[in-house]
Design a protein around this motif. Sequence first.
Motif, mmCIF file in Angstrom:
data_model
loop_
_atom_site.group_PDB
_atom_site.id
_atom_site.type_symbol
_atom_site.label_atom_id
_atom_site.label_comp_id
_atom_site.label_asym_id
_atom_site.label_seq_id
_atom_site.Cartn_x
_atom_site.Cartn_y
_atom_site.Cartn_z
ATOM 1 N N GLY A 139 6.361 22.286 54.472
ATOM 2 C CA GLY A 139 7.641 22.810 54.936
ATOM 3 C C GLY A 139 8.750 21.773 54.869
ATOM 4 N N MET A 140 8.456 20.543 55.270
ATOM 5 C CA MET A 140 9.465 19.487 55.215
ATOM 6 C C MET A 140 9.833 19.156 53.769
ATOM 7 N N LEU A 141 8.829 19.090 52.900
ATOM 8 C CA LEU A 141 9.107 18.804 51.492
ATOM 9 C C LEU A 141 9.965 19.907 50.888
ATOM 10 N N TYR A 142 9.582 21.144 51.122
ATOM 11 C CA TYR A 142 10.314 22.271 50.565
ATOM 12 C C TYR A 142 11.754 22.294 51.078
ATOM 13 N N SER A 143 11.919 22.125 52.391
ATOM 14 C CA SER A 143 13.278 22.209 52.940
ATOM 15 C C SER A 143 14.151 21.050 52.483
ATOM 16 N N SER A 144 13.566 19.907 52.182
ATOM 17 C CA SER A 144 14.376 18.775 51.719
ATOM 18 C C SER A 144 14.841 18.948 50.272
ATOM 19 N N LEU A 145 14.198 19.823 49.513
ATOM 20 C CA LEU A 145 14.544 20.013 48.104
ATOM 21 C C LEU A 145 15.261 21.330 47.824
ATOM 22 N N LEU A 146 15.604 22.075 48.858
ATOM 23 C CA LEU A 146 16.168 23.410 48.657
ATOM 24 C C LEU A 146 17.464 23.412 47.860
ATOM 25 N N GLY A 147 18.352 22.476 48.145
ATOM 26 C CA GLY A 147 19.630 22.445 47.432
ATOM 27 C C GLY A 147 19.441 22.247 45.945
ATOM 28 N N ASP A 148 18.602 21.279 45.585
ATOM 29 C CA ASP A 148 18.347 21.019 44.166
ATOM 30 C C ASP A 148 17.616 22.180 43.502
#
Length: 164
Positions: free
Chosen positions: A88-97
């Motif tokens: 979840g943390m990995l996914y949410s940190s890359l959402l913009g890109d």
Amino acid sequence: VHLTRWSLSAVMWAWLALVVLAGFCCHYTVPSLVEYRAKAESVLGTAVPLSARSSLWQMLLEGHAVLWRHWLLHALAVIAFGVALGWGMLYSSLLGDWGKLLFGSTVAGERLGATYNVLTGIGGALVTPVAAYAGDNAGNGPGLMLASMVVLSVITSLIVPRPT
């Protein structure tokens, strides 16, 4: 896209106000230990013995004994929660890109992030308490919660679009 016109500072002050309000509500609605013991004694019809005070070391040893008795369940829970929270943390940190790559614009990436945050909030506010209630009443709460975390992690990892 902003869900509110409030600044982060204003949102945090509002959150603090809600927490303080919840504290006052709990203070006035939850019985004190004296009231609780008096009601328990009246219901049971006998004096309720005081629990023995344990030292911190004794409580740690007892907790360790419980962990050791169910070591496999606890190990699996740590792994499942770690994977689920890490993903979840990995996914949410890359959402913009990812949104930019998937939909071709920075605005789309921001909207994807905002949508994810709203859905995460809804999931945390609604789904988690319902799942916890179901787990408590299913007879095998820890096992049910562990299984649901693993299933949700697998589903999330399969349906999340990945940029190429």
